[in-house]
Design a protein around this motif. Sequence first.
Motif, PDB file in Angstrom:
ATOM      1  N   ALA A  60       0.832  -1.206   0.000  1.00 43.67           N
ATOM      2  CA  ALA A  60       0.000   0.000   0.000  1.00 43.67           C
ATOM      3  C   ALA A  60       0.867   1.256   0.000  1.00 43.67           C
ATOM      4  CB  ALA A  60      -0.896   0.011   1.232  1.00 43.67           C
ATOM      5  N   PRO A  61       0.444   2.324  -0.685  1.00 48.97           N
ATOM      6  CA  PRO A  61       1.113   3.627  -0.550  1.00 48.97           C
ATOM      7  C   PRO A  61       1.043   4.075   0.909  1.00 48.97           C
ATOM      8  CG  PRO A  61      -0.493   3.641  -2.348  1.00 48.97           C
ATOM      9  CD  PRO A  61      -0.725   2.389  -1.578  1.00 48.97           C
ATOM     10  N   ARG A  62       2.162   4.540   1.452  1.00 44.84           N
ATOM     11  CA  ARG A  62       2.193   4.829   2.883  1.00 44.84           C
ATOM     12  C   ARG A  62       1.160   5.884   3.300  1.00 44.84           C
ATOM     13  NH1 ARG A  62       7.980   7.294   4.310  1.00 44.84           N
ATOM     14  NH2 ARG A  62       8.686   5.647   2.904  1.00 44.84           N
ATOM     15  N   GLU A  63       0.852   6.832   2.391  1.00 46.92           N
ATOM     16  CA  GLU A  63      -0.110   7.876   2.734  1.00 46.92           C
ATOM     17  C   GLU A  63      -1.553   7.373   2.677  1.00 46.92           C
ATOM     18  OE1 GLU A  63       0.522   8.048  -1.699  1.00 46.92           O
ATOM     19  OE2 GLU A  63       1.766   7.829   0.104  1.00 46.92           O
ATOM     20  N   LYS A  64      -1.764   6.155   2.134  1.00 45.53           N
ATOM     21  CA  LYS A  64      -3.105   5.573   2.057  1.00 45.53           C
ATOM     22  C   LYS A  64      -3.166   4.213   2.749  1.00 45.53           C
ATOM     23  CE  LYS A  64      -4.343   7.789  -2.352  1.00 45.53           C
ATOM     24  NZ  LYS A  64      -4.799   7.548  -3.746  1.00 45.53           N
ATOM     25  N   ARG A 124      -5.377  10.599   8.035  1.00 43.99           N
ATOM     26  CA  ARG A 124      -5.335  12.054   8.251  1.00 43.99           C
ATOM     27  C   ARG A 124      -4.954  12.402   9.690  1.00 43.99           C
ATOM     28  NH1 ARG A 124      -7.705  15.322   4.379  1.00 43.99           N
ATOM     29  NH2 ARG A 124      -8.695  14.240   2.638  1.00 43.99           N
ATOM     30  N   ILE A 125      -5.607  11.780  10.663  1.00 43.94           N
ATOM     31  CA  ILE A 125      -5.395  12.192  12.058  1.00 43.94           C
ATOM     32  C   ILE A 125      -4.552  11.210  12.850  1.00 43.94           C
ATOM     33  CG2 ILE A 125      -7.616  13.399  12.002  1.00 43.94           C
ATOM     34  CD1 ILE A 125      -8.755  11.222  13.826  1.00 43.94           C
ATOM     35  N   GLY A 126      -4.234  10.044  12.289  1.00 44.64           N
ATOM     36  CA  GLY A 126      -3.383   9.083  12.984  1.00 44.64           C
ATOM     37  C   GLY A 126      -4.143   7.858  13.467  1.00 44.64           C
ATOM     38  N   ARG A 127      -3.378   6.785  13.715  1.00 43.71           N
ATOM     39  CA  ARG A 127      -3.977   5.512  14.135  1.00 43.71           C
ATOM     40  C   ARG A 127      -4.521   5.593  15.568  1.00 43.71           C
ATOM     41  NH1 ARG A 127      -3.188   5.057   9.027  1.00 43.71           N
ATOM     42  NH2 ARG A 127      -1.216   4.154   8.310  1.00 43.71           N
ATOM     43  N   LYS A 128      -3.751   6.192  16.478  1.00 39.46           N
ATOM     44  CA  LYS A 128      -4.124   6.173  17.888  1.00 39.46           C
ATOM     45  C   LYS A 128      -5.483   6.821  18.136  1.00 39.46           C
ATOM     46  CE  LYS A 128      -1.399   6.895  21.274  1.00 39.46           C
ATOM     47  NZ  LYS A 128      -0.408   7.396  22.259  1.00 39.46           N
ATOM     48  N   LYS A 129      -5.698   7.983  17.550  1.00 42.12           N
ATOM     49  CA  LYS A 129      -6.947   8.696  17.802  1.00 42.12           C
ATOM     50  C   LYS A 129      -8.159   7.892  17.346  1.00 42.12           C
ATOM     51  CE  LYS A 129      -4.897  13.316  17.547  1.00 42.12           C
ATOM     52  NZ  LYS A 129      -4.836  14.604  16.804  1.00 42.12           N
ATOM     53  N   THR A 175       2.243   5.686  14.431  1.00 48.98           N
ATOM     54  CA  THR A 175       3.045   5.095  13.344  1.00 48.98           C
ATOM     55  C   THR A 175       2.527   5.441  11.944  1.00 48.98           C
ATOM     56  OG1 THR A 175       1.734   3.057  13.559  1.00 48.98           O
ATOM     57  CG2 THR A 175       3.817   3.152  14.758  1.00 48.98           C
ATOM     58  N   LYS A 176       1.580   6.334  11.858  1.00 51.52           N
ATOM     59  CA  LYS A 176       1.013   6.699  10.548  1.00 51.52           C
ATOM     60  C   LYS A 176       2.117   7.122   9.579  1.00 51.52           C
ATOM     61  CE  LYS A 176      -0.975  10.750  10.194  1.00 51.52           C
ATOM     62  NZ  LYS A 176      -0.306  11.522   9.124  1.00 51.52           N
ATOM     63  N   GLY A 177       2.120   6.516   8.378  1.00 48.29           N
ATOM     64  CA  GLY A 177       3.072   6.881   7.338  1.00 48.29           C
ATOM     65  C   GLY A 177       4.445   6.272   7.478  1.00 48.29           C
TER      66      GLY A 177
END
Length: 433
Positions: free
Chosen positions: A150-154, A306-311, A426-428
């Motif tokens: 997967a593309p890291r931004e998606k 957009r806002i991250g995995r944790k949230k 860890t997003k991205g």
Amino acid sequence: MSTNAAVAGRVRKAPSTRQTLMSTGVGNAVEWFDWNVYATFAPFFSKQLFNGADPTSAILSTLAVFAVGFLARPFGGLVFGWIGDRIGRRTSMTLAVALAAFGSLLIALAPTFTSVGALASLVLLVARLIQGLAHGGELPSSQTYLSEVAPREKRGLWSSLIYVSGTMGVLFGTFLGVVLTSVLSKAQMDSFGWRIPFFLGAVLGLYGLIMRARMPETEAFERLTDGAKKPRHPLWRSIVEHRKQALQVIGMTVGLTIIYYVWGVVAPAFAISSLHIDPTQALWAGVGANVVFLIALPLWGRVSDRIGRKKVLIIGGVGVAVLHFPMTWLLHNAAWQLFISMSVMLVFIACSAAIVPAAYAEMFPAHIRTVGVGVPYSICVALFGGTAPYLQQLFSDVFHQSWMFNVYAVLMVVVSILTVLGLPETKGKDLRH
């Protein structure tokens, strides 16, 4: 030839988006279909493969086998995880779907308790252990493959395919239950109708096998196997070195797996057997709620990018913990109540379900990414997810203290929330290493 050139030579053709999504999704849907039809059709075949003189004992025995099948999942996570990290992600995924199809065929051909006695129950047990082994390897292998391509931004959006395709398998199994219970009489369902979905599972598994055999390998794995230039990492040493991440996988998963199996998989069957809701209406409610789940999954995947995995994980955990009791109180004896309660819970379950494949992959380096996720994930699902339907039925129908199970479920969700609070974002993250 340089290392980069050698790698580029072997990865001459990157997988197209369509090829990746179809090959990963179809195989994953087949395995989830196999798993779901067992729970969905348990009220029909329990009296055929166990002693039908005591229907309550028969359904509890059937759900006990459902739970026992989960015991094979940690071994599947270890075996297929090793295959994925040493031989290839594609090979692991292909073998997993083939083994699952074989288990489905065994159930379809199982003799009845009336004809062979306890041997019928034994055949069912063996088939479930085989499917447990396969499913223990399917999720970590497909999650790792999808996250790496997967593309890291998606990546959050792409990772939602795991539960999207899995839910489509669940949805197809539930819809099949609606159709069969509508066109066949109860006697026909008890006699042969319950075998039909398992035959279909075997056929669809063969199709998934063919598709996956044609998949290319990921760039991250190709980098790991660049001749003798890359050192091998001993399996057990790598597992010990990443024990903290393994415990975090268990903590993240424990609440999700219990709540998902309660609301996303066995809720219609529980409504039929314990709440005495009309089978066709209950299954239609399950179909509708899973459509809501399908819509919510990619939306939460996009939000996490957009806002991250944790949230997103925290939003889902808090929503599930707060709403579990109200939705349980809503559910009494009507199909519309089942639809609303399942739908509300599945919207918040989707927060975690959509992105945990990406979150898991982002926690481990490439050389242990499949087995590092597969073993702790499978142990957690075996101990908590696999026993959830049995415990729910036991506390409701035998002890008549259903509130005790609900307290247990919410407490495990709190454990997951606390685990997520301690994770880094860890997003991205780059997954090529």
